[in-house]
Design a protein around this motif. Sequence first.
Motif, short mmCIF file in Angstrom:
data_model
loop_
_atom_site.label_atom_id
_atom_site.label_comp_id
_atom_site.label_asym_id
_atom_site.label_seq_id
_atom_site.Cartn_x
_atom_site.Cartn_y
_atom_site.Cartn_z
N GLY A 74 0.78 -1.23 0.00
CA GLY A 74 0.00 0.00 0.00
C GLY A 74 0.81 1.27 0.00
N ALA A 75 2.10 1.20 -0.25
CA ALA A 75 2.92 2.40 -0.28
C ALA A 75 3.22 2.80 -1.72
N ASP A 76 3.49 4.08 -1.93
CA ASP A 76 3.86 4.56 -3.27
C ASP A 76 5.37 4.54 -3.42
N GLY A 77 5.95 3.40 -3.20
CA GLY A 77 7.40 3.29 -3.22
C GLY A 77 7.94 3.31 -1.81
N PRO A 78 9.17 2.90 -1.62
CA PRO A 78 9.74 2.82 -0.27
C PRO A 78 9.94 4.20 0.33
N SER A 79 9.76 4.26 1.64
CA SER A 79 10.07 5.50 2.36
C SER A 79 11.59 5.67 2.41
N VAL A 80 12.01 6.83 2.91
CA VAL A 80 13.45 7.07 3.03
C VAL A 80 14.09 6.03 3.94
N VAL A 81 13.43 5.75 5.04
CA VAL A 81 13.99 4.78 5.99
C VAL A 81 14.00 3.38 5.39
N ASP A 82 12.89 2.98 4.73
CA ASP A 82 12.85 1.66 4.09
C ASP A 82 13.95 1.52 3.06
N ALA A 83 14.18 2.57 2.28
CA ALA A 83 15.21 2.52 1.24
C ALA A 83 16.59 2.32 1.85
N VAL A 84 16.84 2.99 2.99
CA VAL A 84 18.14 2.83 3.65
C VAL A 84 18.27 1.43 4.25
#
Length: 339
Positions: free
Chosen positions: A99-109
Amino acid sequence: MKELAGRLAAVDPDAGAAVAVIAYFDRLAETRAGLEALVRGAAVLAGCPARLADEERRVQVRVEPDGRRTDLVGAPEPGWPSTPLVPDGPPALWLERAGADGPSVVDAVILERASAAVRSVLDRTRGRAPGPPVDDPALVETVLDAGAPLPARLHAARRLGLDTAGPAARYRAVAVADGPPRIVADGRPPVLPPAGRAGVGTAVAVADLPESWAAARTALRFTSDGGAQDPGGPPVAHADELGGVALLAGLVVPGAEPAPDVRAVRAAAADAPWMLRTLHAVASTASLRAAAADINVHHSTLQDRLTHAEHLLGWSVRTPQGRFRLQLALTMHHLMESQ
């Protein structure tokens, strides 16, 4: 690093959390944590299940956010944040957050730091992942060098992306005419230049690739470019398919004094431009009619050619014994011309 994360969190919560993630995985890397610990860290930090799935190296790990390891359930969903283990490779590490529009900054890290740590563990324990390998001829030569120490060969193999630990991993050495040696995974055809000749070695573990290289060089001697002066043999020869004929390569040395039958073949070849192709067709097909079709001449024309050839050779090529003698003479002639 912890103090820096705290200061950043007061200004930008995402930045502070990202720095904390980096510090967390740096500590895991320093303690040489295993795959499960790394995936667990990703799951706990992200607050959702994390999974690692590397099919090539048969690795599957899934951990719940409470730290429990569980079995993989179903295929990853397209919307989950994910990352590959190698550039341009398939996704291999996922955070099961929908349900996200792409990874958040924290998820990406989390994904970036976790995948780097996972890749380091896999490279250290199971060899580099398949994919774009390091294209370094010096490393290939080291792996194939029987005189090089085994640790040096295994180190070079890992840098090439070869699996040095998997018990089922098999590779073949490939000897390419007028080209550098190559190594291919068993079951994958070698990529050759147009009209290239190649000998393919036996399928072996990484430690035994020098033996595959020796077999590949032998197989290369049985290949042909298909020209009028070199009609015998395929452009690519596999050591597995040579059988006992491969023993001839050890007996026939290029530049040595030719056997009488080889001298007879050479004298016949010098007499007519069609001679070698005609003799090869007779030696390699099931019947004279098949031989005539192979070189696109009428059956009567082939009969006339054979009469002339037999006069020059000194024996009949129309009997089983004569054809076998011809096959042997042609093979020895070809091996004496090859390196």
